[in-house]
Design an enzyme around this catalytic site. Structure first.
Site, PDB file in Angstrom:
ATOM      1  N   GLU A  29       0.834  -1.188   0.000  1.00 52.23           N
ATOM      2  CA  GLU A  29       0.000   0.000   0.000  1.00 52.23           C
ATOM      3  C   GLU A  29       0.880   1.253   0.000  1.00 52.23           C
ATOM      4  OE1 GLU A  29      -2.061  -0.943   3.578  1.00 52.23           O
ATOM      5  OE2 GLU A  29      -2.955  -2.722   2.676  1.00 52.23           O
ATOM      6  N   LEU A  58      -6.056  -1.786  -1.096  1.00 54.74           N
ATOM      7  CA  LEU A  58      -5.827  -1.746   0.347  1.00 54.74           C
ATOM      8  C   LEU A  58      -6.347  -3.033   0.998  1.00 54.74           C
ATOM      9  CD1 LEU A  58      -6.562   1.447   2.457  1.00 54.74           C
ATOM     10  CD2 LEU A  58      -6.081  -0.793   3.399  1.00 54.74           C
ATOM     11  N   GLU A  60      -4.480  -6.479   2.999  1.00 54.66           N
ATOM     12  CA  GLU A  60      -3.257  -7.209   3.329  1.00 54.66           C
ATOM     13  C   GLU A  60      -3.347  -8.674   2.943  1.00 54.66           C
ATOM     14  OE1 GLU A  60      -4.728  -5.033   5.336  1.00 54.66           O
ATOM     15  OE2 GLU A  60      -3.231  -3.451   5.473  1.00 54.66           O
ATOM     16  N   GLN A  82       2.165  -2.121   5.885  1.00 58.90           N
ATOM     17  CA  GLN A  82       2.440  -0.729   6.254  1.00 58.90           C
ATOM     18  C   GLN A  82       2.847  -0.579   7.727  1.00 58.90           C
ATOM     19  OE1 GLN A  82      -0.647   2.468   5.476  1.00 58.90           O
ATOM     20  NE2 GLN A  82       0.738   2.631   3.738  1.00 58.90           N
ATOM     21  N   PHE A  83       2.133  -1.268   8.604  1.00 59.20           N
ATOM     22  CA  PHE A  83       2.468  -1.252  10.031  1.00 59.20           C
ATOM     23  C   PHE A  83       2.245  -2.654  10.602  1.00 59.20           C
ATOM     24  CE2 PHE A  83       1.809   3.250   9.384  1.00 59.20           C
ATOM     25  CZ  PHE A  83       2.722   3.848  10.243  1.00 59.20           C
ATOM     26  N   ASP A  84       3.046  -2.981  11.635  1.00 64.07           N
ATOM     27  CA  ASP A  84       2.971  -4.271  12.317  1.00 64.07           C
ATOM     28  C   ASP A  84       1.550  -4.741  12.609  1.00 64.07           C
ATOM     29  OD1 ASP A  84       2.545  -2.315  14.480  1.00 64.07           O
ATOM     30  OD2 ASP A  84       4.729  -2.177  14.481  1.00 64.07           O
ATOM     31  N   GLY A  85       0.721  -3.820  13.150  1.00 66.92           N
ATOM     32  CA  GLY A  85      -0.626  -4.213  13.582  1.00 66.92           C
ATOM     33  C   GLY A  85      -1.582  -4.481  12.438  1.00 66.92           C
ATOM     34  N   PHE A  86      -1.136  -4.247  11.201  1.00 67.54           N
ATOM     35  CA  PHE A  86      -2.009  -4.477  10.045  1.00 67.54           C
ATOM     36  C   PHE A  86      -1.700  -5.787   9.328  1.00 67.54           C
ATOM     37  CE2 PHE A  86      -2.013   0.428   9.529  1.00 67.54           C
ATOM     38  CZ  PHE A  86      -2.815   0.544  10.642  1.00 67.54           C
ATOM     39  N   PRO A  89      -4.806  -9.239   8.835  1.00 68.33           N
ATOM     40  CA  PRO A  89      -5.653  -9.685   7.716  1.00 68.33           C
ATOM     41  C   PRO A  89      -4.899 -10.615   6.755  1.00 68.33           C
ATOM     42  CG  PRO A  89      -5.928  -7.343   8.086  1.00 68.33           C
ATOM     43  CD  PRO A  89      -4.774  -7.782   8.956  1.00 68.33           C
ATOM     44  N   HIS A 129      -0.117   0.549  15.628  1.00 65.29           N
ATOM     45  CA  HIS A 129       1.029   1.061  14.874  1.00 65.29           C
ATOM     46  C   HIS A 129       2.354   0.830  15.597  1.00 65.29           C
ATOM     47  CE1 HIS A 129      -2.229   3.126  12.833  1.00 65.29           C
ATOM     48  NE2 HIS A 129      -1.393   3.533  11.892  1.00 65.29           N
TER      49      HIS A 129
END
Lengths: 324, 395
Positions: A29, A58, A60, A82-86, A89, A129
């Site tokens: 993304e 968008l 994952e 984009q960030f660890d917590g994403f 999915p 994040h």
């Protein structure tokens, strides 16, 4: 020798890998025109085009799931989460397809996919994040998990991960992105799946990785004033672990503190502790201690200075090991 | 500046009733206008000007070949089911009733095309030249799929529902990136198989979104067999599944999944659309799972036997048989030959199954990684020593 930020070292490493192999794709993304939210892929789409640097929809699961398909087709995708917590999915595709395809096909379908994940806290961000989910992946057979801590390693490790025929989860210490260091493009790097002694010492061994390597080195400098000589080992590879240098060190110091931002329960630090007590039982002068994030969800950012292990908590761990 | 318009609730009378929704889902039981059909359940060849041209090469010989495919696939499916009942397989996933949907799609594929199956696609495997014996390992527990996905153009079975739709979209993106989309003979497409239950999974939706965003040459081929284990279609959707494609910006079409000729025609059309750059396409093959979900399932707990009896009248094989007899004057000898060939195949499958070797003890550790893992090497050695110690005691 050049002086680069960690983020820029990654960019240069990605660029070198893309120049070397036309099958290498970068996808994620905002990785194209924007250059990634951390600018790690800055300029790559301009130079390699939209079919090699993909601004993806968008999703994952889509990033990982299509990367699996592209790898079956013979590509070497480098995915950015984009960030660890994403990453969650995409967790299903990582665990169910990416990790198992080689085993399931008995080597007929390799999965040379890299999943880059900026991880860890300390940037004052909102929820999701600042997480450190590396242990979840280290637990999964079929995946390899590495974490870089400095610009030189970032430059070499990303290229080695891309060249590897196994899927590699590549964790990047996001709060260290803008720290600079020397990178020698003509050097011969150590193997990807190896740990490294960054500072030799005899008092206590510290094993750490990712964003806390800097913290531990600073702690060692501070401890020196108190006459303590800490050995600091950057684990670099979390699965497989390369614990030979740790065993060797612990046999000398008799004391080990394992440091990580991630919660401690059922984690990489737990694995290190278990293996060290198994291999170095008669050398240990104290139990293996851990200095980690707490076993809570990542807190609101105003609390993160208390949550994250800092220099004082590392030194406190060292003191407890020595006082045992 | 204009004022925002007040929100006006939808008149409930303008909404479809639950009965109307169900009628839309099930509306083609009697062959509604949306259903592509070239061969009626009674075996009569009917014309569909949109699709006749895609099967004008199918003469008596070709139709006999499709019949043979379906009979053989059904025969080995029944044999494998029996092998499970006799304890030779841990589980079997029957395809009974879906032969036309699979043979039609499988025979529409070209050599360079790639299929991403779910786990019931034994008929597609057959069309890709994979011997039925190669499917047994998964269900006997000796492997996770023995064929080579790259040389056969048939990915390994995917058991996590819907995962393969994203993998297929990615593979098709690769075909496009490599310039394999166009008018040339070397143009390629991908076809992805999944069921009605899978359409509720996020990965299927994401697969649609990605394929659309990258104009990927992929046919999403949904075999709507009405049941996701015990859950009926109306729990998954309010609209007929093929209509969902419109929301993603590509064509969707419903075909009589028990009509091999229509499935062949529609699949050829859909694959050709993809090869020439007009993909993706969604095909809903409207069919029925005539047996249980797997051998571990018991459909009497959730559906009426009447339903099955209704669908038996629409059997995919019988209508071709009737057509061959009535319109092509094929004699009993041919049918006897195919039956005999089926029995031979079944016997060979059984013989193979009973003689399958156990996996080597260290199979557990093989091909987990490309680069050897020191931890696994140590575990392997420890395990083999343990294993050998028992062998020594026995001797």
């Amino acid at each position: 020798m050049v002086n680069l930020t960690l983020a820029r070292a990654l960019t240069d490493g990605l660029r070198a890998a893309m120049e070397r192999d036309p099958k290498v794709l970068v996808m994620g993304e905002d990785v194209g025109k924007l250059g990634g939210v951390f600018r790690v892929t800055d300029g790559l789409q301009k130079d390699f085009g939209e079919q090699r640097v993909l601004d993806t929809p968008l999703s994952e699961s889509g990033i990982i799931g299509t990367a699996v398909g592209l790898a079956i087709r013979g590509f070497r995708p480098v995915c950015e989460i984009q960030f660890d917590g994403f990453v969650f999915p995409g967790f299903d595709q990582i665990v169910s397809q990416l990790a198992k395809m080689r085993f399931r096909s008995q080597g007929k379908v390799p999965m040379p996919v890299v999943v880059r994940i900026p991880f860890g806290g300390g940037i004052g961000a909102v929820e999701h994040h600042s997480e450190s989910p590396e242990s979840l992946f280290a637990h999964v057979a079929g995946l390899k998990v590495v974490a870089c801590s400095n610009p030189s390693d970032a430059f070499w490790m990303i290229q080695q991960a891309i060249a590897c025929d196994d899927p590699v989860l590549f964790f990047e210490p996001k709060r260290r992105y803008w720290e600079k260091g020397e990178v020698d493009p003509d050097a011969t790097p150590p193997p990807l799946f190896s740990s490294k002694v960054l500072r030799a010492g005899t008092s206590v061994t510290i094993a750490c990785y990712g964003p806390l390597v800097r913290t531990c080195l600073d702690a060692a400098t501070a401890a020196q004033a108190d006459g303590l000589d800490l050995e600091v080992i950057d684990l670099r590879t979390l699965s497989p672990l390369d614990l030979g240098p740790v065993f060797e060190s612990v046999r000398c110091t008799g004391r080990l503190v394992v440091v990580s931002e991630a919660p401690s329960e059922a984690s990489v630090t737990a694995e290190v502790a278990a293996r060290v007590q198994q291999e170095c039982f008669y050398s240990l002068e104290a139990p293996v201690l851990r200095v980690t994030g707490f076993d809570t969800p990542y807190p609101p950012s105003k609390c993160e200075d208390d949550y994250l292990p800092d220099l004082d908590r590392v030194l406190d761990g060292v003191d407890r090991a020595l006082a045992w | 500046m204009s004022q925002p318009q007040a929100w006006v609730p939808v008149d409930p009378r303008s909404r479809p009733s639950r009965e109307q929704v169900l009628a839309g889902l099930r509306g083609t039981d009697a062959g509604g206008p949306e259903l592509v059909q070239l061969l009626t359940p009674e075996g009569q060849r009917v014309s569909d000007p949109r699709f006749d041209g895609f099967v004008d090469d199918v003469d008596a010989t070709a139709l006999k070949s499709l019949y043979r495919d379906m009979v053989l696939v059904r025969r080995f499916d029944r044999e494998a089911n029996a092998l499970q009942r006799q304890g030779q397989l841990g589980i079997w996933v029957p395809l009974l009733g879906q032969e036309a949907a699979q043979i039609g799609a499988g025979r529409a594929m070209r050599l360079g095309d790639m299929a991403f199956p779910s786990y019931r696609e034994h008929g597609i495997a057959w069309c890709r030249g994979i011997d039925p014996t190669e499917l047994l390992g998964i269900f006997r527990g000796t492997d996770h799929g023995s064929w080579d996905p790259l040389t056969t153009g048939f990915n390994l079975y995917t058991i996590v529902i819907g995962n393969q739709c994203l993998n297929a979209a990615g593979y098709a993106m690769g075909q496009r990136f490599e310039g394999k989309v166009g008018d040339s003979e070397s143009a390629e497409a991908t076809i992805c198989f999944f069921g009605d239950g899978a359409t509720s999974q996020g990965d299927v939706h994401e697969g649609f979104v990605w394929a659309a965003a990258y104009d990927a040459p992929v046919v999403f081929y949904c075999q709507n067999n009405q049941w996701a284990i015990s859950v009926p279609l109306e729990r998954q959707t309010r609209v007929p599944l093929y209509e969902r494609a419109r929301g993603y910006g590509f064509p969707g079409i419903r075909v009589d999944g028990n009509d091999v000729l229509a499935c062949l025609a529609v699949s050829r059309w859909a694959l050709e659309e993809c090869r020439t750059g007009n993909g993706p396409v969604l095909v809903e093959a409207y069919t029925y799972r005539m047996d249980a979900h797997t051998t571990s399932d018991d459909p009497t707990r959730y559906r009426l036997a009447d339903e099955l009896e209704l669908w038996k009248l629409k059997d995919p094989i019988e209508r071709v048989r009737v057509n061959l007899v009535r319109e092509h004057h094929v004699g009993g000898e041919f049918f006897d030959e195919v039956t005999a060939e089926g029995d031979e195949l079944a016997a060979r499958l059984r013989e193979f199954c009973l003689a399958m070797p156990e996996p080597a003890p260290d199979r557990i550790f093989s091909e987990v990684y490309a680069e050897p893992s020191p931890l696994l090497e140590a575990q392997r050695e420890e395990f083999l020593a343990h294993h050998t110690s028992f062998q020594t005691e026995e001797a």
